[in-house]
Write an enzyme that holds these catalytic residues in place. Structure first.
Site, PDB file in Angstrom:
ATOM      1  N   SER A 260       0.826  -1.198   0.000  1.00 36.27           N
ATOM      2  CA  SER A 260       0.000   0.000   0.000  1.00 36.27           C
ATOM      3  C   SER A 260       0.862   1.251   0.000  1.00 36.27           C
ATOM      4  O   SER A 260       2.069   1.193   0.205  1.00 36.27           O
ATOM      5  CB  SER A 260      -0.899   0.007   1.237  1.00 36.27           C
ATOM      6  OG  SER A 260      -0.120   0.302   2.380  1.00 36.27           O
ATOM      7  N   LYS A 261       0.197   2.363  -0.219  1.00 35.04           N
ATOM      8  CA  LYS A 261       0.861   3.659  -0.229  1.00 35.04           C
ATOM      9  C   LYS A 261       1.620   3.873   1.080  1.00 35.04           C
ATOM     10  O   LYS A 261       2.737   4.378   1.081  1.00 35.04           O
ATOM     11  CB  LYS A 261      -0.224   4.732  -0.395  1.00 35.04           C
ATOM     12  CG  LYS A 261       0.281   6.089  -0.762  1.00 35.04           C
ATOM     13  CD  LYS A 261      -0.866   7.069  -0.892  1.00 35.04           C
ATOM     14  CE  LYS A 261      -1.029   7.885   0.375  1.00 35.04           C
ATOM     15  NZ  LYS A 261      -2.071   8.917   0.273  1.00 35.04           N
ATOM     16  N   ARG A 262       0.994   3.490   2.162  1.00 33.59           N
ATOM     17  CA  ARG A 262       1.593   3.663   3.487  1.00 33.59           C
ATOM     18  C   ARG A 262       2.937   2.945   3.633  1.00 33.59           C
ATOM     19  O   ARG A 262       3.838   3.427   4.309  1.00 33.59           O
ATOM     20  CB  ARG A 262       0.650   3.139   4.576  1.00 33.59           C
ATOM     21  CG  ARG A 262      -0.556   4.008   4.793  1.00 33.59           C
ATOM     22  CD  ARG A 262      -0.506   4.642   6.189  1.00 33.59           C
ATOM     23  NE  ARG A 262      -1.520   5.687   6.328  1.00 33.59           N
ATOM     24  CZ  ARG A 262      -1.321   6.955   5.975  1.00 33.59           C
ATOM     25  NH1 ARG A 262      -0.166   7.341   5.475  1.00 33.59           N
ATOM     26  NH2 ARG A 262      -2.278   7.846   6.136  1.00 33.59           N
TER      27      ARG A 262
END
Length: 511
Positions: A260-262
């Site tokens: 994910s982006k995180r």
RNA sequence: GGCCGGUUCGACUAUCGGUUAGGUCGCCAGGUUUUCAUCCUGGAAAGACGGGUUCGACUCCCGUACCGGCUACCA
């Protein structure tokens, strides 16, 4: 003869395109081009609440940067438009009506809060056969009640009526036969209260209308495949259905789960193809492009995440990928993303890329660093000298800035401890010799000659060249790095070399 | 919880019943570079577990474990 291969990539315009998304496009594109087929971009903007302005343009820009140009799209046009689902609303309604008429779907009048309450009341609530009759819909209600509700424009959705005792079996190109018990899947919403279709209806209708022959998507879609299969069966016939392939996921490098982006923010690497700035928060998430990746490398590393050609070859051009790509060599299991290997791919691509081409890509970084390039040819030459030291494009700045202006910080600490008068005299003499050359009209001298002169002079001063090389290097570049010293001297020329030596001698004497 | 999928060195993977289980990234050591990087040589490092089937299983079958995905009027 089979119909012409047509594949589509169908993203939602909700934000930046991440690694997994780009790889899905890539595999679509590769498959299409390998089979002389067409690659279509369809925008799935049916969720108004998640729509983000600028996201569609971003997708287009990303595809262009990657070299994955669609044959048909909202901007490229095509014979099967419109290519935005929001502009095809009427089509979906038609097919939803057909499904209701056939008894394969029904109206449901439950409000969001009704559903919420039901979910709170019953653990693992599923809107399916088990609870259908407890809800407010055209199966549980009388015909009169339904008609009245409809007449009053009561908000409602259309749900698929999942059959009982039916096995849904289909052939996935990379997974083989997959089988579901239809009664374990809930009655998915097909048409929302706002008249927009959900993904489930839209994907089937559009794939049919756009004559899609092969449908590839991420593995996260596998559980809803039976809904789509059933819709195909009810609406267009299974013989018309595209072949499915559910691609493996790209996973977090550490721990577990979908990337994910995180994760990128947490671990310090990009997950989006290009910079994405949220139009509301103005927050920018860095992309591979801006981080300094070459599109060739980005595509290459993505292709090898879950696919290989069966040989040891790892560096592929787009043409080679197209020529060799085959779905039956796609892995079933998810792949953890490894940023170190990603950088290795980029380094390999920098090494083989033409210096002229590199110079154009690197120029903006020099501008940004306020380093002036007076001669383009000089830049091209320097790139050739330092390229094998660079993993990412910005590395060219740190690796070659000293070719364009004298270093501002000098690591004198690495010279000072062993510094002595003899060395001081040596360098003064060296400056003298170079000055003589300049007076004789020479701006520079070939590296081999420089080296020979340097060694001669060292012997004359009863010093070993070895103990002089490091100080010399530091005087020229500021630290312990960079190409061969004499190549540097040759490039920056005699005058500049003298200046740097003198500046450094001064620094050493004041210390 | 239910349904579906997956499982070979730390990571990406090769192997489609018979191999000393190979390659690449990363890591370690040495060489080259009188710096760093490149390059070269070498090294450590893997079939989740338990049953079958078979002369023989990483490979086929079953079970278990673990991991993941899905379980929205999001895609």
């Amino acid at each position: 003869m089979d119909a012409k291969v047509r594949v589509r990539f169908a993203p939602s315009p909700t934000g930046g395109l991440h690694l997994g998304g780009v790889r899905t496009v890539l595999f679509n594109y590769l498959f299409a081009k390998h089979n002389n087929g067409e690659f279509i971009l369809r925008i799935e903007d049916t969720d108004q609440s998640r729509f983000v302005s600028g996201a569609e343009q971003y997708i287009l820009d990303t595809l262009a940067w990657c070299g994955l140009s669609p044959d048909e799209s909202p901007v490229h046009g095509g014979a099967y438009g419109p290519y935005r689902q929001s502009e095809r609303k009427a089509d979906y309604k038609k097919y939803a009506d057909q499904l209701i008429a056939q008894g394969n779907a029904y109206y449901a009048f439950d409000t969001p809060s009704d559903l919420e309450a039901k979910r709170a009341e019953i653990p693992n609530f599923q809107y399916s056969r088990a609870h259908r009759m407890e809800m407010k819909n055209s199966i549980s209600l009388s015909a009169e009640e339904v008609e009245a509700l409809l007449k009053n424009n009561t908000p409602h959705v259309v749900r698929i009526k999942m059959p009982e005792n039916e096995e849904v079996v289909f052939e996935d190109i990379i997974r083989g036969e997959v089988c579901f018990d239809a009664s374990t899947v809930d009655d998915k919403v097909l048409l929302k209260a706002d008249g927009m279709p959900t993904y489930h209806l839209a994907v089937v209708v559009d794939d049919h209308l756009m004559k899609i022959t092969h449908a590839f998507r991420g593995e996260e879609w596998l559980p809803s495949a039976p809904v789509h299969i059933l819709l195909w069966k009810y609406l267009f016939g299974l013989d018309q259905m595209p072949k499915w392939a559910h691609l493996p996921l790209i996973l977090k490098p550490d721990g577990h789960g979908k990337l994910s982006k995180r994760d990128g923010e947490r671990l310090g690497f990009p997950v989006f193809a290009m910079d994405w700035t949220d139009p509301i928060t103005k927050e920018t998430t860095i992309g591979f492009k801006e981080k300094g990746f070459l599109p060739e490398a980005f595509i290459n590393l993505l292709a090898l995440l879950g696919w290989n050609d069966g040989t040891d070859k790892e560096i592929f051009t787009m043409e080679e990928l197209i020529a060799n790509f085959s779905l039956d060599r796609v892995h079933k299991g998810g792949a953890k993303f490894d940023y170190e290997k990603a950088k290795w791919f980029n380094q390999e691509w920098i090494k083989i890329m033409d210096n002229e081409k590199l110079s154009q890509l690197v120029q903006p970084y020099f501008d940004q660093a306020a380093i002036e390039i007076h001669e383009h040819d000089y830049l091209v030459k320097i790139i050739g000298l330092v390229k094998e030291r660079c993993h990412l494009l910005p590395d060219f700045i740190t690796q070659s800035a000293f070719f364009f202006k004298a270093p501002t910080t000098i690591d004198t600490a690495s010279i000072a401890p062993k510094w002595e008068v003899k060395k001081q005299q040596f360098f003064e003499a060296l400056v003298g010799i170079y000055t003589d050359h300049i007076s004789a009209g020479k701006q520079t001298i070939p590296a081999i000659e420089l080296e020979a002169h340097f060694k001669e002079l060292a012997t004359l001063h009863e010093l070993k060249p070895g103990e002089l090389m490091l100080p010399f290097r530091i005087m020229l570049v500021g630290g312990k790095f960079g190409p061969g010293v004499f190549e540097i001297v040759e490039a920056i020329e005699l005058k500049d070399t003298c200046n740097r030596i003198q500046y450094c001698l001064q620094l050493l004497s004041t210390n």
